[in-house]
Scaffold this active site. Structure first.
Site, PDB file in Angstrom:
ATOM      1  N   TYR A 140       3.449  -0.238  -1.951  1.00 27.83           N
ATOM      2  CA  TYR A 140       2.123   0.343  -2.227  1.00 27.83           C
ATOM      3  C   TYR A 140       1.820   0.171  -3.706  1.00 27.83           C
ATOM      4  O   TYR A 140       2.660   0.463  -4.562  1.00 27.83           O
ATOM      5  CB  TYR A 140       2.103   1.837  -1.869  1.00 27.83           C
ATOM      6  CG  TYR A 140       0.772   2.479  -2.209  1.00 27.83           C
ATOM      7  CD1 TYR A 140      -0.241   2.549  -1.263  1.00 27.83           C
ATOM      8  CD2 TYR A 140       0.513   2.958  -3.492  1.00 27.83           C
ATOM      9  CE1 TYR A 140      -1.473   3.077  -1.572  1.00 27.83           C
ATOM     10  CE2 TYR A 140      -0.717   3.489  -3.821  1.00 27.83           C
ATOM     11  CZ  TYR A 140      -1.709   3.559  -2.852  1.00 27.83           C
ATOM     12  OH  TYR A 140      -2.934   4.083  -3.170  1.00 27.83           O
ATOM     13  N   GLU A 190      -6.759  -0.788  -4.686  1.00 31.13           N
ATOM     14  CA  GLU A 190      -5.592  -0.406  -3.888  1.00 31.13           C
ATOM     15  C   GLU A 190      -5.094  -1.610  -3.091  1.00 31.13           C
ATOM     16  O   GLU A 190      -5.858  -2.206  -2.325  1.00 31.13           O
ATOM     17  CB  GLU A 190      -5.954   0.732  -2.918  1.00 31.13           C
ATOM     18  CG  GLU A 190      -4.740   1.285  -2.186  1.00 31.13           C
ATOM     19  CD  GLU A 190      -5.127   2.319  -1.127  1.00 31.13           C
ATOM     20  OE1 GLU A 190      -5.857   1.981  -0.188  1.00 31.13           O
ATOM     21  OE2 GLU A 190      -4.671   3.478  -1.258  1.00 31.13           O
TER      22      GLU A 190
END
Ligand code: GDP
Ligand code: MN
Length: 394
Positions: free
Chosen positions: A109, A197
């Protein structure tokens, strides 16, 4: 403003971040055609909607044949995909992205957000990618790495290296990771993004770092100087109620309830939503008309609120400082007349030219209920809304 995954990947590529090869498709036939332009192996068909968590909703399919691609594309296109980020109404799939499939060795992530407390961009990373950040922080809180970036100097290579080491990446991957992390940061600051993101950022079985998914949001207040970004806007993905109001310079956020709100000032608007809830109602929207609201602006606000078919009663709450109650009252009278408003309307006016405003409302002869305080206004509007509901049911 949000953009699609394929648009985000195109931008990332320009900033030196590796992404899989892919192409956009608007029909099953075109999706198959796109896959033939790629390496010819397996490919991934991905629904392009402004939402994450598409995978769980069937919006991401790995395909091994033309038939599979065609079938996946036909299933997705024209469908309203419901994810837990879209709300129950879902988002319409109008285009697909067809990509070369990637062999995944590890999912990471990587996120860049504005931290309001730090007043800085904060990089958030975790070696447990693939799942959403909320789940990572619940399941693997210790895996989360946070790095604050000083805007005066920007993201430094040593900071990116530290993140890469903390992620436990193999020494041979560090240079690629640094290029990826610093590339994302440069994109964010050069293009006025408010969020970047990459989830997942993957290490491939071939030992490469690739952004497999990408989500980028931009600061609306900076779009005037980023025409190339503004062009990426896809209104089909936006809440129709919000598009209408925001295109007219009103701060409007659509909510799920039945009581429309027209308020001046963001803080007062928030307080008004709270008071409606306290009185047992559910607000349909947040709306800040802003300071110095003309009668036209008030009329526009009414139109925005009434664009929502769920609205069954309206509360106007004005504390006039820069605003003037008489202008607001004129706008309210015009709105009720011109829009032929039949539903319950409660108006609370306070502050500059309050008496003049009240007089305009009373002299109008219209069915406008006034209230001396916010608490009273909220109780009245919720009470009237309940009454009309009962009448409707009877
Ligand atoms: P999201 O569900 O909207 O976040 O869409 P993603 O693009 O992140 O895809 C969801 C998941 O599908 C990823 O976390 C991966 O596990 C998987 N996935 C996506 N593309 C590929 C691919 O090329 N190869 C493999 N093996 N898995 C993929
Ligand atoms: Mn994802």
């Amino acid at each position: 403003m949000d953009i699609h995954e394929y648009q985000a990947k195109d931008l990332l590529k320009q900033f030196g971040v590796s992404v899989p090869r892919g192409g956009i498709a608007y029909s099953p036939e075109q999706a198959v055609y796109r896959s033939h332009e790629l390496s010819g192996g397996r490919c991934v068909v991905k629904a392009q909607i402004h939402s994450g968590a598409r995978g769980k909703a069937g919006g991401v399919r790995i395909c091994g044949s033309d038939e599979e691609i065609s079938e996946a594309a036909a299933w997705m296109l024209g469908r309203k995909l419901v994810t837990h980020q879209t709300g129950p109404q879902g988002k319409l799939v109008g285009r697909l992205y067809v990509e070369e499939a990637t062999d995944i060795a590890q999912e990471i992530y990587l996120g860049f957000v504005m931290d309001r407390t730090e007043e800085r961009v904060v990089v958030v990373a975790s070696a447990h990618g693939g799942m959403e950040i909320e789940d990572i922080s619940a399941d693997e809180p210790d895996s989360i790495i946070r790095t604050v970036v000083d805007p005066a100097v920007g993201m430094q290579a040593f900071q990116a290296r530290e993140i890469a080491f903390q992620l436990g990446l193999d020494a041979r991957l560090i240079a690629q990771a640094v290029k990826t992390i610093t590339g994302c940061y440069r994109l964010m600051s050069d293009l006025d993004a408010s969020m970047v993101e990459i989830n997942p950022l993957v290490v491939t079985s071939g030992g490469e770092i690739v952004a497999l998914d990408a989500k980028i949001s931009f600061d609306d207040n900076a779009l005037f100087r980023r025409p190339e970004i503004s062009e990426m806007r896809d209104k089909s993905q936006e809440d129709k109620r919000e598009t209408y109001a925001q295109d007219r310079g009103l701060s409007y956020i659509g909510l799920e309830g039945n009581i429309g709100c027209i308020v001046n000032g963001a803080g007062l608007a928030m307080a008004t939503l709270d008071m409606i809830k306290l009185a047992g109602g559910e607000p349909a929207n947040f709306l800040d008309v802003g300071g110095g609201a003309s009668a036209e602006r008030v009329l526009m606000s009414f139109r925005s609120v009434l664009n929502d078919p769920k609205v069954e009663a309206i509360l106007v709450n004005i504390f006039a400082g820069i605003n003037r109650c008489d202008w607001i009252a004129e706008g309210v009278v015009r709105a009720v007349t011109e829009l032929d408003l039949k539903m319950p309307l409660v108006v609370r006016l306070s502050g500059t030219n309050e008496a003049e405003g009240q007089e305009i409302l009373h002299n109008s002869g219209l069915n406008i209920i006034t209230a001396p305080t916010l608490a009273n206004a909220a109780e009245k509007v919720v009470g009237l809304w309940h009454e009309t509901r009962k009448e409707g049911a009877a």
